[in-house]
Design an enzyme around this catalytic site. Sequence first.
Site, mmCIF file in Angstrom:
data_model
loop_
_atom_site.group_PDB
_atom_site.id
_atom_site.type_symbol
_atom_site.label_atom_id
_atom_site.label_comp_id
_atom_site.label_asym_id
_atom_site.label_seq_id
_atom_site.Cartn_x
_atom_site.Cartn_y
_atom_site.Cartn_z
ATOM 1 C CB ILE A 1 26.711 22.096 30.561
ATOM 2 C CG1 ILE A 1 25.182 22.179 30.386
ATOM 3 C CG2 ILE A 1 27.360 23.429 30.182
ATOM 4 C CD1 ILE A 1 24.504 23.207 31.257
ATOM 5 C CG LEU A 2 30.642 19.670 26.265
ATOM 6 C CD1 LEU A 2 30.685 19.588 24.748
ATOM 7 C CD2 LEU A 2 31.493 18.581 26.905
ATOM 8 C CG HIS B 1 17.656 23.763 23.345
ATOM 9 N ND1 HIS B 1 18.013 23.158 24.537
ATOM 10 C CD2 HIS B 1 16.598 24.560 23.605
ATOM 11 C CE1 HIS B 1 17.188 23.587 25.480
ATOM 12 N NE2 HIS B 1 16.324 24.435 24.951
ATOM 13 N N GLY C 1 18.890 8.406 21.305
ATOM 14 C CA GLY C 1 19.590 8.591 20.039
ATOM 15 C C GLY C 1 18.709 8.679 18.813
ATOM 16 C CD GLU D 1 6.630 11.998 14.600
ATOM 17 O OE1 GLU D 1 6.515 10.873 15.073
ATOM 18 O OE2 GLU D 1 5.661 12.692 14.227
ATOM 19 C CG ASP E 1 20.896 25.589 25.384
ATOM 20 O OD1 ASP E 1 21.452 24.721 24.701
ATOM 21 O OD2 ASP E 1 20.127 25.323 26.335
#
Length: 202
Positions: A95-96, A112, A15, A180, A153
């Site tokens: 994956i939905l 992604h 997270g 980052e 994606d």
Amino acid sequence: MSKKVRIAVLVSGGGTNLRALIDAQNSGIIKSGEIVLVISSKAGAYALRRAEAAGIATAVCEKGGRQQSLFEQDILSELKSADAELIILAGFMNILSADFVKHYPDRIINVHPSLIPSFCGSGFYGLRVHKAALEYGVKVTGATVHFVNEIPDGGRIIMQKAVEVDPEDTPETLQRRVMENAEWIILPAAAEAVCKEIGENK
Ligand code: GAR
């Protein structure tokens, strides 16, 4: 001013992208939306602790051995009870289905860890993406935030940011630099842009 867009964040792991969203909400980078719910596909995910520490409601929806449709029904019912208007996939490792995404057209976004269309689609997630980029030998990679449609994606790109690959990189060091220097910046920025647009059209 119109009411803030209600955001649900779907997570599966550490997270750090959720943390970037919470920080952006606190600092005012995200001002048109508010995170009202965090749903994790893993009961022990550290992301849940981050949400709780920030006072955000949480839910756990695990797939287990169930059919995808039952798993997705659980997620949908959490989203509906929270009146979620925008769904952010932030390190969500499932994956939905097309059936799911049609409930929220242009209302689901995903981060992604590559420059789509490179190193994306099913099988490319987490460290695997960076491993593939290093194996291919690309000199530049990055991150993408895009809308989620029925193609993994494959939805419209909202924002991308490039990151240079260092010759000494391992998948882990590359993953960290992409997070980052790209993900933690463009995910909150894209979330604000989408919330602003939703808010203006309410
Ligand atoms: C992030 O790098 C995210 O882009 C990636 O998993 C990591 C989750 O980290 N997501 C995918 O690969 C999805 N296809 P986090 O839990 O610390 O945000």
